[in-house]
Design a protein around this motif. Structure first.
Motif, PDB file in Angstrom:
ATOM      1  N   LYS A  97       0.872  -1.178   0.000  1.00  0.00           N
ATOM      2  CA  LYS A  97       0.000   0.000   0.000  1.00  0.00           C
ATOM      3  C   LYS A  97       0.902   1.217   0.000  1.00  0.00           C
ATOM      4  O   LYS A  97       1.817   1.318   0.822  1.00  0.00           O
ATOM      5  CB  LYS A  97      -0.881  -0.005   1.248  1.00  0.00           C
ATOM      6  N   GLU A  98       0.675   2.132  -0.937  1.00  0.00           N
ATOM      7  CA  GLU A  98       1.492   3.357  -0.956  1.00  0.00           C
ATOM      8  C   GLU A  98       0.657   4.536  -1.420  1.00  0.00           C
ATOM      9  O   GLU A  98      -0.320   4.376  -2.150  1.00  0.00           O
ATOM     10  CB  GLU A  98       2.729   3.183  -1.830  1.00  0.00           C
ATOM     11  N   LEU A  99       1.054   5.703  -0.989  1.00  0.00           N
ATOM     12  CA  LEU A  99       0.386   6.947  -1.355  1.00  0.00           C
ATOM     13  C   LEU A  99       1.102   7.529  -2.566  1.00  0.00           C
ATOM     14  O   LEU A  99       2.311   7.757  -2.521  1.00  0.00           O
ATOM     15  CB  LEU A  99       0.415   7.926  -0.184  1.00  0.00           C
ATOM     16  N   ASN A 100       0.369   7.741  -3.662  1.00  0.00           N
ATOM     17  CA  ASN A 100       0.927   8.315  -4.883  1.00  0.00           C
ATOM     18  C   ASN A 100       0.202   9.596  -5.232  1.00  0.00           C
ATOM     19  O   ASN A 100      -0.923   9.826  -4.792  1.00  0.00           O
ATOM     20  CB  ASN A 100       0.779   7.350  -6.066  1.00  0.00           C
ATOM     21  N   LYS A 101       0.851  10.416  -6.043  1.00  0.00           N
ATOM     22  CA  LYS A 101       0.243  11.638  -6.549  1.00  0.00           C
ATOM     23  C   LYS A 101       0.350  11.588  -8.063  1.00  0.00           C
ATOM     24  O   LYS A 101       1.443  11.683  -8.617  1.00  0.00           O
ATOM     25  CB  LYS A 101       0.953  12.860  -5.988  1.00  0.00           C
ATOM     26  N   LEU A 102      -0.784  11.389  -8.737  1.00  0.00           N
ATOM     27  CA  LEU A 102      -0.808  11.298 -10.195  1.00  0.00           C
ATOM     28  C   LEU A 102      -1.673  12.412 -10.747  1.00  0.00           C
ATOM     29  O   LEU A 102      -2.837  12.540 -10.371  1.00  0.00           O
ATOM     30  CB  LEU A 102      -1.361   9.940 -10.639  1.00  0.00           C
ATOM     31  N   ALA A 103      -1.110  13.223 -11.610  1.00  0.00           N
ATOM     32  CA  ALA A 103      -1.804  14.359 -12.230  1.00  0.00           C
ATOM     33  C   ALA A 103      -2.419  15.277 -11.171  1.00  0.00           C
ATOM     34  O   ALA A 103      -3.509  15.800 -11.336  1.00  0.00           O
ATOM     35  CB  ALA A 103      -2.869  13.867 -13.207  1.00  0.00           C
ATOM     36  N   GLY A 104      -1.731  15.434 -10.053  1.00  0.00           N
ATOM     37  CA  GLY A 104      -2.199  16.306  -8.988  1.00  0.00           C
ATOM     38  C   GLY A 104      -3.208  15.672  -8.051  1.00  0.00           C
ATOM     39  O   GLY A 104      -3.644  16.303  -7.102  1.00  0.00           O
ATOM     40  N   ASN A 105      -3.610  14.426  -8.323  1.00  0.00           N
ATOM     41  CA  ASN A 105      -4.585  13.727  -7.474  1.00  0.00           C
ATOM     42  C   ASN A 105      -3.870  12.763  -6.541  1.00  0.00           C
ATOM     43  O   ASN A 105      -3.126  11.901  -6.986  1.00  0.00           O
ATOM     44  CB  ASN A 105      -5.585  12.925  -8.329  1.00  0.00           C
ATOM     45  N   LYS A 106      -4.133  12.902  -5.244  1.00  0.00           N
ATOM     46  CA  LYS A 106      -3.578  11.961  -4.281  1.00  0.00           C
ATOM     47  C   LYS A 106      -4.409  10.691  -4.302  1.00  0.00           C
ATOM     48  O   LYS A 106      -5.639  10.752  -4.354  1.00  0.00           O
ATOM     49  CB  LYS A 106      -3.597  12.544  -2.867  1.00  0.00           C
ATOM     50  N   GLN A 136      -3.997  -4.371  -9.206  1.00  0.00           N
ATOM     51  CA  GLN A 136      -3.766  -3.092  -8.533  1.00  0.00           C
ATOM     52  C   GLN A 136      -5.083  -2.346  -8.403  1.00  0.00           C
ATOM     53  O   GLN A 136      -5.795  -2.146  -9.389  1.00  0.00           O
ATOM     54  CB  GLN A 136      -2.777  -2.254  -9.337  1.00  0.00           C
ATOM     55  N   LEU A 137      -5.417  -1.973  -7.174  1.00  0.00           N
ATOM     56  CA  LEU A 137      -6.586  -1.151  -6.885  1.00  0.00           C
ATOM     57  C   LEU A 137      -6.123   0.245  -6.521  1.00  0.00           C
ATOM     58  O   LEU A 137      -5.075   0.405  -5.883  1.00  0.00           O
ATOM     59  CB  LEU A 137      -7.384  -1.731  -5.717  1.00  0.00           C
ATOM     60  N   ARG A 138      -6.885   1.247  -6.924  1.00  0.00           N
ATOM     61  CA  ARG A 138      -6.564   2.635  -6.582  1.00  0.00           C
ATOM     62  C   ARG A 138      -7.770   3.289  -5.924  1.00  0.00           C
ATOM     63  O   ARG A 138      -8.903   3.096  -6.358  1.00  0.00           O
ATOM     64  CB  ARG A 138      -6.191   3.427  -7.826  1.00  0.00           C
ATOM     65  N   TYR A 139      -7.478   4.076  -4.878  1.00  0.00           N
ATOM     66  CA  TYR A 139      -8.509   4.838  -4.184  1.00  0.00           C
ATOM     67  C   TYR A 139      -8.139   6.312  -4.286  1.00  0.00           C
ATOM     68  O   TYR A 139      -7.130   6.748  -3.738  1.00  0.00           O
ATOM     69  CB  TYR A 139      -8.604   4.415  -2.720  1.00  0.00           C
ATOM     70  N   GLU A 140      -8.967   7.091  -5.016  1.00  0.00           N
ATOM     71  CA  GLU A 140      -8.734   8.530  -5.157  1.00  0.00           C
ATOM     72  C   GLU A 140      -9.261   9.229  -3.910  1.00  0.00           C
ATOM     73  O   GLU A 140     -10.441   9.134  -3.592  1.00  0.00           O
ATOM     74  CB  GLU A 140      -9.440   9.073  -6.391  1.00  0.00           C
ATOM     75  N   ILE A 141      -8.396   9.924  -3.217  1.00  0.00           N
ATOM     76  CA  ILE A 141      -8.752  10.553  -1.944  1.00  0.00           C
ATOM     77  C   ILE A 141      -9.743  11.706  -2.142  1.00  0.00           C
ATOM     78  O   ILE A 141     -10.709  11.831  -1.389  1.00  0.00           O
ATOM     79  CB  ILE A 141      -7.485  11.019  -1.203  1.00  0.00           C
TER      80      ILE A 141
END
Length: 87
Positions: free
Chosen positions: A45-54, A72-77
């Motif tokens: 589990k890691e926190l990424n910033k893609l195109a300004g979205n955490k 891979q699952l992604r959760y947009e904060i």
């Protein structure tokens, strides 16, 4: 892994510290049927910033149709949305 980038309906759990863990999700197939997948194991589990979205990125694995698969699952904060990004 192949990029699919599909929105999913998710059941998740949140602990007292506010950390989110995926439990089960479902998605629509091309023939408009629903597939339900239980998350057997969260590998990373890691926190990424893609195109300004955490977003939280979860590497998981589950037994799907008798085969052990990683995905891979992604959760947009900001939008509170879940995606199945790769499988």
């Amino acid at each position: 892994m192949k990029i699919v980038n599909k929105a999913v309906e998710m059941i998740s759990k949140t602990n007292l510290d506010g950390q989110i863990t995926p439990v089960k999700f479902r998605l629509i197939e091309e023939d408009e049927s629903w597939i339900e997948i239980k998350v057997d194991q969260v590998l990373t589990k890691e926190l990424n910033k893609l195109a300004g979205n955490k977003m939280w990125v979860y590497e998981c694995q589950s037994l799907i149709s008798g085969t052990l698969k990683r995905y891979q699952l992604r959760y947009e904060i900001d939008t509170c949305r879940w995606q199945l990004f790769k499988i």
